[in-house]
Design a protein around this motif. Structure first.
Motif, mmCIF file in Angstrom:
data_model
loop_
_atom_site.group_PDB
_atom_site.id
_atom_site.type_symbol
_atom_site.label_atom_id
_atom_site.label_comp_id
_atom_site.label_asym_id
_atom_site.label_seq_id
_atom_site.Cartn_x
_atom_site.Cartn_y
_atom_site.Cartn_z
ATOM 1 N N UNK A 491 0.832 -1.207 0.000
ATOM 2 C CA UNK A 491 0.000 0.000 0.000
ATOM 3 C C UNK A 491 0.867 1.259 0.000
ATOM 4 N N UNK A 492 1.893 1.262 0.839
ATOM 5 C CA UNK A 492 2.802 2.413 0.885
ATOM 6 C C UNK A 492 3.520 2.566 -0.451
ATOM 7 N N UNK A 493 3.959 1.430 -1.012
ATOM 8 C CA UNK A 493 4.673 1.458 -2.292
ATOM 9 C C UNK A 493 3.793 2.043 -3.391
ATOM 10 N N UNK A 494 2.533 1.607 -3.454
ATOM 11 C CA UNK A 494 1.628 2.112 -4.486
ATOM 12 C C UNK A 494 1.403 3.607 -4.339
ATOM 13 N N UNK A 495 1.241 4.086 -3.095
ATOM 14 C CA UNK A 495 1.035 5.507 -2.865
ATOM 15 C C UNK A 495 2.258 6.321 -3.288
ATOM 16 N N UNK A 496 3.449 5.787 -3.058
ATOM 17 C CA UNK A 496 4.664 6.492 -3.459
ATOM 18 C C UNK A 496 4.878 6.407 -4.966
ATOM 19 N N UNK A 497 4.559 5.238 -5.562
ATOM 20 C CA UNK A 497 4.811 5.040 -6.989
ATOM 21 C C UNK A 497 3.979 5.982 -7.846
ATOM 22 N N UNK A 498 2.768 6.323 -7.396
ATOM 23 C CA UNK A 498 1.921 7.243 -8.157
ATOM 24 C C UNK A 498 2.619 8.585 -8.365
ATOM 25 N N UNK A 499 3.413 9.017 -7.388
ATOM 26 C CA UNK A 499 4.110 10.293 -7.502
ATOM 27 C C UNK A 499 5.516 10.152 -8.072
ATOM 28 N N UNK A 500 6.143 8.999 -7.853
ATOM 29 C CA UNK A 500 7.524 8.823 -8.332
ATOM 30 C C UNK A 500 7.556 8.517 -9.824
ATOM 31 N N UNK A 501 6.673 7.625 -10.268
ATOM 32 C CA UNK A 501 6.666 7.224 -11.680
ATOM 33 C C UNK A 501 5.623 8.057 -12.425
ATOM 34 N N UNK A 502 5.850 9.354 -12.515
ATOM 35 C CA UNK A 502 4.881 10.263 -13.127
ATOM 36 C C UNK A 502 5.387 10.884 -14.420
ATOM 37 N N UNK A 503 6.503 10.392 -14.947
ATOM 38 C CA UNK A 503 7.077 10.944 -16.171
ATOM 39 C C UNK A 503 7.487 9.793 -17.082
ATOM 40 N N UNK A 504 7.529 10.025 -18.403
ATOM 41 C CA UNK A 504 7.908 8.935 -19.322
ATOM 42 C C UNK A 504 9.320 8.439 -19.037
ATOM 43 N N UNK A 505 9.461 7.147 -18.973
ATOM 44 C CA UNK A 505 10.773 6.527 -18.792
ATOM 45 C C UNK A 505 10.668 5.037 -19.068
ATOM 46 N N UNK A 506 11.816 4.400 -19.193
ATOM 47 C CA UNK A 506 11.863 2.952 -19.376
ATOM 48 C C UNK A 506 12.161 2.304 -18.025
#
Length: 728
Positions: A491-506
């Protein structure tokens, strides 16, 4: 924002709330890992020998082994049904970060401490993926919290097992004097580079912070004073304090000149406002929301070290990604008693029997080591003049034989040999009887080993599985609590990932079998139907449900699957060769070994060409297209001939069907005729039976009537016969 004084007060409340439980758990850690004698129970023992005969450690290893052989599997499910692609990406990202060395160490440390003393924890954080210039992508990592029982303090109002209802958590970390100076310099330099230029006052304050040492930390309203600076060991304790609070914010939707929307929070606009204006974005709508903000403070006993300098002269900490406190606890056995949280591991109940066992065996060793060896007893006259021969013992006595006086001074004979032998020290019977009982007492509360009632070396496969399931039941409490911890971690990971992985990348995605593949996230493509630009593999603006299950490792399930496929392929070899071949190819795709990669690729290729597997990569899709394009188109004459053949077959089948129909009708008619004849004959027989029955009835009635007439005649004749009879 929190001030340093508020931080002090919150930390001290958390510390004092569970102090007694932490002290007992700390004693459990010392007993399990360091020494089983350094406590008040046996510290004053007079034994010269103090041994540790550890039965407890084996039980701890068994439970830890159960936890690692039955890993928790996490699955993300989007609350919106149209965002399944984001859930698949999040599954792959989570497994990738889950395999990092720091993550594995964090899990192992936390579960080990939970088994021993009842609680462990780890922390999630973000860092830059690379230090190379031009790469500003962040990733999510984990780090262990060592001695979580002593160094991690939760909001006293939190009651849930995963602490998801806590509003703050405090983590202590010890630094040496030089390490603390480096930390202050690093944090203050980062803070000064965040925004505008430093003022002269801020620069002087930062330089002063770099050279001075923090003072002791004390909460005025409490009697306890925590030693932020270790006395005598030159350790300086620094706190990482996470605090979350609900704030009001705005969600603003912008549109670019082409009409494409962009949604941002008002709190995030400061860093991108200039770019939006330059690109021609305009505000389309605004909406007020309430959300959780998590802020991290790093502080010594004297000041807050991170974040920008506030108006009051104190630093403000920094906002971190996500809406949850990024600390995950895992417990052994846990309960609330009179409002206080209590937890323990396997050590607590096993300490007393383990102490008893150590004392018993040490006492036994003391008896053996301190009791004198058996020695012969002589009269002085027997060895007078030969005492030197009896002074040395054991191997030091090199005399080939010993001498003894035969006569005393008066010429009287002396006894030959020793008159007696000094007795050995006896071992108390109660000691020997209780040694085995003490071992059993330890195993009863801690050892999840082999149950004695099924300890049979000749066990079948089913019995072994039943035994394994029974062993797992001994550690099921720890497994269930770890499952809750992993679910909270996701749950914590998902909440952080929404903000961390917010730009195009591989990114690299990992599947359950350990294989990895590359994927692009947040890649903008044009929808062919609507013509609008949409983002593929978008993780933002989506909420996820997290589910966790306990099961055997992927390797164990893989071995079981290989066995089942091999058995099915052998059984179908004669019945369905094609199915058997398909099962064998599937088996080859699962087999690992040296130089097996070409074989696995070949088997997978065959299964894809047979439409058993779906192509996943561009290379596999190209292979399928090429295979289909290489198949020659059917010949028209061949198709016509096949059509005529099928038509002839159909006509022949119709003729056969009509013939069979006629034969069936004829057979039905013949059967009907036979049935009618039998029915007529049966009817005639029934009529004849009825006639014969009627005749028999008439004859019976006639016979009955005649009988009655004879009886009547006899009644009439009898009086006259008596009158005409002659007299004697």
């Amino acid at each position: 924002m929190l001030t340093l004084q508020q931080l002090h007060e919150l930390h001290d409340k958390a510390y004092c709330h569970g102090q007694e439980t932490r002290m007992r758990a700390a004693d459990d850690m010392m007993f399990y890992w360091v020494t089983q004698w350094d406590d008040s129970t046996l510290g004053e023992s007079s034994l010269q020998y103090r041994g540790e005969f550890n039965v407890l450690r084996k039980a701890g290893r068994q439970i830890v082994a159960d936890l690692r052989s039955n890993p928790v599997q996490v699955n993300f499910v989007p609350k919106s049904e149209s965002r399944d692609d984001g859930a698949d990406i999040l599954d792959g990202l989570y497994l990738t970060d889950d395999r990092a060395n720091t993550s594995l160490e964090a899990y192992d440390n936390a579960t080990g401490e939970a088994v021993v003393c009842g609680v462990g924890a780890w922390e999630l954080y973000t860092e830059y993926a690379s230090n190379r210039a031009g790469i500003d992508h962040q990733i999510i990592r984990r780090r262990p919290i060592y001695e979580a029982n002593n160094n991690c303090f939760w909001d006293p109002n939190a009651k849930l097992l995963d602490k998801s209802d806590a509003n703050y958590v405090s983590i202590l970390e010890a630094y040496s004097s030089d390490g603390y100076k480096d930390l202050v310099k690093e944090l203050c330099d980062e803070a000064s580079e965040d925004g505008v230029k430093e003022t002269r006052q801020e620069r002087k304050k930062r330089e002063k912070e770099e050279v001075r040492r923090p003072s002791s930390f004390a909460a005025p309203e409490q009697s306890y004073t925590f030693p932020w600076m270790g006395s005598g060991n030159d350790l300086i304790y620094v706190v990482s304090f996470y605090h979350r609070r609900k704030i009001k914010d705005k969600v603003i939707t912008f549109t670019d000149p082409t009409g494409q929307p962009l949604t941002l929070r008002e709190s995030d606009l400061e860093s991108v406002m200039d770019e939006l204006i330059d690109d021609g974005y305009v505000i389309a709508s605004e909406r007020e929301i309430q959300r959780w903000e998590v802020r991290k403070y790093i502080a010594s006993g004297e000041c807050i070290l991170n974040g920008k300098m506030g108006k009051d002269g104190e630093r403000e900490g920094e906002v971190i990604a996500g809406e949850n406190l990024p600390v995950v606890p895992t417990y052994g056995e846990r309960a609330f008693i009179e409002g206080e949280e209590h937890y323990e591991g396997i050590t607590r109940l096993a300490k007393d029997p383990q102490r008893l066992r150590n004392f018993q065996l040490s006492y036994l060793a003391d008896i053996v080591s301190r009791s004198p060896r058996p020695k012969p007893i002589f009269h002085p006259e027997q060895i007078q003049g030969f005492e030197f021969m009896y002074e040395e013992n054991g191997a030091d006595n090199n005399y080939p034989y010993l001498l003894q006086n035969r006569l005393d001074a008066n010429g009287q004979p002396l006894p030959l040999g020793a008159i007696s032998v000094m007795p050995e020290q006896t071992i108390p019977q109660a000691l020997m009887a209780s040694i085995e009982l003490s071992r059993q007492a330890v195993e009863d509360v801690a050892n999840p080993g082999l149950p004695q009632d099924i300890a049979d070396p000749d066990l079948s496969g089913k019995a072994v599985n039943a035994l394994t399931n029974r062993l797992d039941q001994q550690s099921i409490v720890y497994q269930q609590n770890l499952k809750h911890a992993k679910r909270r971690d996701a749950e914590i990971y998902a909440s952080m990932a929404v903000e961390v992985y917010d730009a195009p990348r591989e990114v690299t995605l990992t599947s359950q079998d350990g294989s990895t593949k590359k994927a692009r996230i947040m890649e903008m493509v044009q929808d062919r139907e609507t013509g609008e630009m949409t983002a593929l593999n978008d993780l933002t603006n989506t909420e996820y449900e997290v589910y966790a299950d306990i099961g055997p490792s992927y390797a164990s399930k893989k071995e079981q699957t290989i066995e089942q496929l091999t058995a099915m392929a052998s059984s179908l070899a004669q019945v369905d060769p094609m199915m058997s071949k398909m099962l064998m190819l599937q088996t080859l795709t699962l087999i690992n070994g040296v130089d097996m990669e070409p074989v696995r690729k070949y088997a997978r290729k065959q299964l894809i060409l047979a439409d058993i597997f779906e192509p996943e990569t561009e290379e596999e899709e190209a292979m399928v297209r090429e295979a289909r394009s290489q198949q020659p188109p059917p010949d028209a004459n061949m198709v016509l001939a096949q059509a005529e053949m099928e038509k002839a077959k159909a006509a022949q089948m119709n003729a056969q069907r009509e013939t069979l129909k006629d034969q069936a009708n004829a057979q039905n008619n013949a059967a009907k005729t036979q049935i009618d004849a039998f029915r007529a004959q049966t009817d005639r027989a029934a009529v004849q039976v009825d006639a014969e029955k009627a005749g028999a009835d008439i004859q019976f009635k006639q016979a009955q009537t005649a009988g009655k007439m004879m009886e009547n005649v006899q009644r009439l004749v009898s009086p006259f016969r008596a009158q005409v009879q002659p007299r004697q």
